[in-house]
Design a protein around this motif. Structure first.
Motif, PDB file in Angstrom:
ATOM      1  N   LEU A  99       0.839  -1.196   0.000  1.00 29.32           N
ATOM      2  CA  LEU A  99       0.000   0.000   0.000  1.00 29.32           C
ATOM      3  C   LEU A  99       0.876   1.248   0.000  1.00 29.32           C
ATOM      4  CD1 LEU A  99      -3.065  -0.367   2.339  1.00 29.32           C
ATOM      5  CD2 LEU A  99      -3.002   0.546   0.062  1.00 29.32           C
ATOM      6  N   LYS A 100       1.938   1.185   0.829  1.00 32.98           N
ATOM      7  CA  LYS A 100       2.838   2.343   0.884  1.00 32.98           C
ATOM      8  C   LYS A 100       3.464   2.605  -0.469  1.00 32.98           C
ATOM      9  CE  LYS A 100       5.710   1.732   4.367  1.00 32.98           C
ATOM     10  NZ  LYS A 100       6.743   1.938   5.375  1.00 32.98           N
ATOM     11  N   LEU A 101       3.828   1.518  -1.171  1.00 33.67           N
ATOM     12  CA  LEU A 101       4.467   1.689  -2.472  1.00 33.67           C
ATOM     13  C   LEU A 101       3.528   2.327  -3.472  1.00 33.67           C
ATOM     14  CD1 LEU A 101       6.511  -1.445  -3.415  1.00 33.67           C
ATOM     15  CD2 LEU A 101       7.272   0.894  -3.392  1.00 33.67           C
ATOM     16  N   THR A 133       0.935   4.203  -2.856  1.00 32.64           N
ATOM     17  CA  THR A 133       0.455   5.546  -2.523  1.00 32.64           C
ATOM     18  C   THR A 133       1.450   6.551  -3.094  1.00 32.64           C
ATOM     19  OG1 THR A 133      -0.178   4.545  -0.436  1.00 32.64           O
ATOM     20  CG2 THR A 133      -0.437   6.907  -0.628  1.00 32.64           C
ATOM     21  N   PRO A 134       1.000   7.522  -3.815  1.00 35.84           N
ATOM     22  CA  PRO A 134       1.944   8.445  -4.447  1.00 35.84           C
ATOM     23  C   PRO A 134       2.707   9.256  -3.415  1.00 35.84           C
ATOM     24  CG  PRO A 134      -0.307   9.157  -4.806  1.00 35.84           C
ATOM     25  CD  PRO A 134      -0.394   7.835  -4.163  1.00 35.84           C
ATOM     26  N   LYS A 135       3.972   9.549  -3.733  1.00 43.36           N
ATOM     27  CA  LYS A 135       4.787  10.253  -2.765  1.00 43.36           C
ATOM     28  C   LYS A 135       4.698  11.747  -2.934  1.00 43.36           C
ATOM     29  CE  LYS A 135       9.028  10.504  -5.298  1.00 43.36           C
ATOM     30  NZ  LYS A 135      10.304   9.926  -5.548  1.00 43.36           N
ATOM     31  N   ARG A 136       3.979  12.193  -3.917  1.00 45.60           N
ATOM     32  CA  ARG A 136       3.755  13.624  -4.016  1.00 45.60           C
ATOM     33  C   ARG A 136       2.341  13.844  -4.492  1.00 45.60           C
ATOM     34  NH1 ARG A 136       3.923  14.788  -9.351  1.00 45.60           N
ATOM     35  NH2 ARG A 136       4.746  13.085 -10.605  1.00 45.60           N
ATOM     36  N   ARG A 137       1.929  15.064  -4.408  1.00 47.84           N
ATOM     37  CA  ARG A 137       0.551  15.391  -4.747  1.00 47.84           C
ATOM     38  C   ARG A 137       0.337  15.254  -6.251  1.00 47.84           C
ATOM     39  NH1 ARG A 137      -1.383  20.138  -6.479  1.00 47.84           N
ATOM     40  NH2 ARG A 137       0.798  20.701  -6.728  1.00 47.84           N
ATOM     41  N   ILE A 138      -0.722  14.576  -6.628  1.00 45.94           N
ATOM     42  CA  ILE A 138      -1.060  14.535  -8.062  1.00 45.94           C
ATOM     43  C   ILE A 138      -2.366  15.255  -8.233  1.00 45.94           C
ATOM     44  CG2 ILE A 138      -1.492  13.066 -10.020  1.00 45.94           C
ATOM     45  CD1 ILE A 138      -0.364  10.813  -8.534  1.00 45.94           C
ATOM     46  N   GLY A 197       9.996   4.799  -8.448  1.00 50.93           N
ATOM     47  CA  GLY A 197       9.639   5.634  -7.307  1.00 50.93           C
ATOM     48  C   GLY A 197       8.581   6.667  -7.642  1.00 50.93           C
ATOM     49  N   LEU A 246      -5.672   5.132 -10.205  1.00 49.60           N
ATOM     50  CA  LEU A 246      -5.326   3.875  -9.560  1.00 49.60           C
ATOM     51  C   LEU A 246      -5.932   3.788  -8.166  1.00 49.60           C
ATOM     52  CD1 LEU A 246      -3.465   1.393 -10.096  1.00 49.60           C
ATOM     53  CD2 LEU A 246      -1.891   2.470  -8.549  1.00 49.60           C
TER      54      LEU A 246
END
Lengths: 257, 646
Positions: free
Chosen positions: B403-405, B407-412, B617, B635
């Motif tokens: 789930l962590k992977l 989840t986007p690491k920046r705002r889309i 990433g 997604l």
């Protein structure tokens, strides 16, 4: 297969009650045992219902914000009374905060990293009585979109929208030079949320066919203002490095708890 | 070696609270201030992106960091030093620190961390450092010490062997070597030695597992007598010495002299003696030997297989499943008794099965490997909940990591960014790149449709000047989209326009002209379609990198199809590398997001999403689920992860 039983006639019920009464009076152990079991069962059910209802409006105060805004420092300042050095949190920090003159509350510091925050927030949002949204006042104009996005997600979260906890927006790092004041930050946030609520209502559906639940913040057609929201939103200027400058937060927690 | 060149050591909780730190001497303030952001960077890139590996080493500029996770008390130990001075004992130091820290603060670590004062650890730290330093020094000195007399070659040669006589010398030495090998083998059986390398054991060298052959004197005498006897025998028998049979006696044949090659007599001519024939016979388990066994087995089956039975539930279940179930049952009972600390042996079978499951679901093998390694590191030493089996704990952690992977690491939020660009009077530029045939043009049209639904005006730049029909395809799309949203409904303005210059022109030049055109015409978004290219094709990758570095787009999207397997890694890595290498700028613009296409063709084998996000990433921005304009989705991380873990 026997014919269905007809409901007991009143006379039958009366005789049944009579019998039970006699048995009770004669302290028949079997009947007494059955009755005691019934009473205990009912009481337990009642307790469970009561407790579960109570938990819906729990005793949690959540500290949220984007990375590097000062949440963990604020957490330590509130619990311990002194600031400490911190790194990017990988997990949430929980602690019990009991100030003078109020019942103890569960203080939860939610990591700000994008990958972690939504999942961890979902765990604690149900029991939130109040939410402190920490903002780094020195970079707020550069990072306004990221900061507002998270605040917007929290405010439009269906659980938060229905439970309506109080929200405090703590403008942190006031000790640094060239920082924005609380009123300026309020205007910046309101303008940004105004734009966000339009773009968010047009996001795509998910791959499983369900779209995200959308609530429209504020009044459609009118410029967004925090006073339009059902939950009470207050602003405060805070500096987590010093004890006195964190007073506004403690005052607010006292009022909310 | 009196001073360690460590710059910085810190121990902090996973919640981010610094518990104890040590600053190396002789650091400038500026360097000291750089440590917090470096550790933060370590956390963000390694620990949060599931890239913890067995080597637990990470470098950033001049600094190198080694880290260790303690999963029982949720702590992280980090050591930082200058990259150019490799320090070999750091793993040992980290282990020592961990043990001492836990011993010192065992009980209090479980309670509130903030109220404790950890400065008392300073003394323990200096002790640990001294111990580790001393150990390292000893090891180095061991390597440098000259050999003792017993270990030298001279001690191995007895007086008898010094007598020169050609044949005898070689025979004797080889016999000695065999005996030594036999001895070493026997000793080695208890020593976990590498059984498969006989050559390393036998030769008369000093460092055979650190054994000094003190008892060699006795062996020497024995051998002498034996060898004399053997030699006499050989002299009298006069037959050909077949060294192979003598070697077969010792468990590990030693370094024998050169043996004559036995050529196949049928093919190369020559006579075959009876002994040679036996040595050339390669048949094993001859049928004559097994007549009796087969007979007995057959008789037992007679009379039981007359009726074909139905497949039972147990038959269908795989044997590995069965083994796991037994383990699961026992671990439940164990768990009921008390809290269970997870060790590597507990985790291995479960993680192995999980890895196979992931690979089944089309996750690239390398990515599945690394993910499982990272999950194993996270769980080692942690405590299992009382009513949880090992399998459920591992599954939970794996689900969390996946789930962590995803989840986007920046705002889309593309619409918001387009609005921002509009406010600044410049167009928002999106570039699509990828290999051939993944669906760039189709998905470009879908994204265009989504944008015009949101009332933005779009310019499509046809920078695919190679493929036949590429420009016509985009022209057809433009016409269709304009008919769906006619200018009459939009204030007389055309929503979609196509900028093309035909075929065989420079793509970067067309893109630049298109962007200028959009700026002049106040168009909101420019979508740049490029030609598909293989990641190995250097000139094409260079031209793509030029297009991107010259035109500075806001968003570079890599289009990948969901059907791809292990290739996804290669594609993404090489595309990123090409964009980084061939750009003249200091901060090259690499891939910002991924478009996952043909998602409707895979049922539940959704592993390619994981492979792509892990390697690059970057988040998955769009998902294409069909060929019509409405088949564009975002997604849903939870759904994908639940499909993966089923």
């Amino acid at each position: 297969m026997s014919a269905p039983k007809s409901p007991p006639s009143p006379s039958q019920m009366n005789s049944f009650f009579q019998e039970t009464k006699e048995k009770l009076e004669s302290r028949d152990p079997q009947t007494v045992a059955i009755l005691v079991a019934l009473i205990v069962g009912l009481v337990t059910l009642a307790l469970i219902l009561f407790i579960s209802k109570r938990r819906k409006f729990g005793r949690g105060i959540l500290l949220c914000g984007v990375c590097d805004s000062g949440k963990t420092t604020l957490f330590s300042q509130l619990i311990q009374g002194k600031p400490i050095e911190t790194y990017t949190s990988l997990q949430e920090n929980t602690g019990i905060l009991s100030l003078a003159g109020m019942k103890p509350v569960n203080l939860v510091d939610i990591p700000g990293h994008e990958r972690l925050r939504d999942n961890i927030l979902a765990k604690y949002v149900g029991s939130a009585r109040g939410i402190v949204y920490v903002v780094d006042s020195s970079v707020v104009s550069k990072q306004i979109r990221d900061i507002t996005e998270f605040l917007f997600n929290i405010l439009s979260n269906p659980v938060v929208y229905s439970a309506r906890p109080s929200v405090l927006i703590a403008c942190n790092k006031q000790d640094l030079g060239l920082v924005k004041g609380a009123s300026v930050i309020q205007t910046l946030l309101e303008k940004e949320i105004n734009a966000l609520r339009v773009s968010h209502s047009n996001t795509l559906q998910g791959t499983d066919g369900e779209g995200p639940d959308h609530v429209f913040l504020g009044v459609p057609g009118k410029q967004f203002a925090f006073s339009d929201l059902a939950c009470k939103v207050t602003f405060a200027e805070v500096n987590t490095q010093s004890n006195e400058a964190t007073e506004p937060v403690t005052e607010w927690i006292r009022s909310v708890a | 070696m009196s001073k360690i060149m460590l710059d910085f050591i810190s121990i902090f909780s996973k919640g981010g609270i610094l518990l104890w730190c040590f600053k190396g001497a002789g650091l400038l303030d500026k360097e000291w201030e750089a440590f917090t952001p470096t550790v933060n960077q370590l956390i963000k890139t390694v620990l949060l992106q599931e890239r913890t590996s067995k080597s637990n080493y990470w470098e950033n500029g001049q600094l190198a960091l080694k880290y260790k996770l303690d999963n029982e008390f949720e702590l992280v130990f980090v050591v930082a030093y200058q990259k150019m001075l490799p320090l070999l004992f750091l793993d040992r130091l980290l282990d020592e620190l961990q043990i001492r820290f836990r011993d010192m603060f065992n009980d209090s670590l479980k309670e509130n961390l903030l109220s404790l004062d950890f400065s008392s650890f300073d003394s323990e730290y200096s002790k640990a450092v001294k111990l580790v330093e001393a150990e390292a020094r000893l090891e180095e000195e061991k390597k440098k010490l000259p050999k003792s007399y017993d270990q030298t070659d001279k001690a191995k040669k007895t007086i008898g062997s010094m007598i020169k006589s050609d044949k005898n010398e070689t025979i004797q030495l080889s016999k000695k070597a065999e005996k030594k090998a036999a001895k070493a083998a026997a000793a080695a059986a208890g020593n976990n030695n590498d059984v498969a390398s006989p050559q390393q054991q036998a030769p008369p060298s000093p460092n055979v597992n650190g054994h000094s052959d003190g008892g060699y004197g006795d062996d020497g005498d024995e051998l002498d007598e034996e060898t004399i006897r053997n030699n006499r025998q050989k002299l009298f028998s006069g037959g050909k010495k077949s060294s192979k049979t003598s070697n077969a006696k010792s468990p590990k044949p030693g370094k024998t002299g050169k043996t004559g090659t036995t050529w196949d007599p049928i093919m190369f001519g020559g006579k075959v003696s009876s002994t040679e024939a036996k040595s050339l016979d390669r048949t094993k388990d001859r049928p004559e030997d097994e007549v009796v066994n087969v007979d007995i087995a057959d008789r037992r089956l007679v009379g039981t297989a007359a009726v074909i039975q139905d497949l039972q539930e147990d038959d269908i279940m795989e044997s590995s499943d069965r083994a796991k179930k037994d383990g699961g049952m026992f671990s439940i009972f164990k768990g009921l008794v008390g809290s269970k600390v997870l060790t590597k042996e507990d985790l291995e079978p479960v993680i192995g099965k999980l890895k196979d499951n992931l690979i089944d679901k089309n996750v690239a093998a390398e990515v599945a490997n690394k993910l499982c390694e990272s999950v194993a590191m996270k769980l080692e030493g942690s405590v299992c909940g009382t009513f949880q089996s090992v399998q459920s704990t591992v599954k939970e952690t794996m689900t969390e990591s996946l789930l962590k992977l995803l989840t986007p690491k920046r705002r889309i939020d593309i619409i918001r960014d387009v609005m921002e660009a509009k406010a600044n009077n410049r167009p928002y530029i999106m570039t699509f790149c990828g290999v051939n045939g993944v669906g760039k043009s189709t998905n470009l049209a879908k994204i265009c449709f989504w944008l015009i639904e949101n009332k933005f005006r779009v310019l499509i730049a046809a920078c695919d000047t190679f493929r036949a029909g590429a420009v016509e395809q985009l022209r057809t799309h433009t016409k269709r989209l304009n008919s769906l949203h006619p200018p009459s409904a939009n204030g007389g303005k055309e929503m979609v326009q196509l900028y093309e210059k035909g075929y065989d022109k420079d793509a970067a030049g067309i893109a630049m002209q298109a962007i200028n055109f959009a700026r002049d015409m106040k168009i909101d978004v420019v979508l740049v379609d490029t030609a598909g290219r293989m990641q190995d094709n250097e000139p094409l990758m260079r031209s793509l990198a030029k297009l991107i570095s010259v035109n500075a787009p806001d968003l570079v999207l890599f289009v990948g199809e969901a059907l791809v397997g292990n290739e996804a890694i290669d594609q993404l890595v090489k595309f990123n590398a090409a964009l980084a290498d061939h750009s003249q700028q200091e901060n090259p613009h690499t891939i910002d997001g991924i478009v996952l296409t043909k998602f409707d063709t895979i049922d539940d084998k959704v592993g390619s999403a994981i492979s792509m996000t892990y390697i690059s990433g970057q988040p998955i921005v769009f998902v294409g689920t069909g060929q019509t304009y409405a088949d564009l989705k975002s997604l849903n991380a939870k759904a994908v992860v639940s499909m993966l873990m089923k």
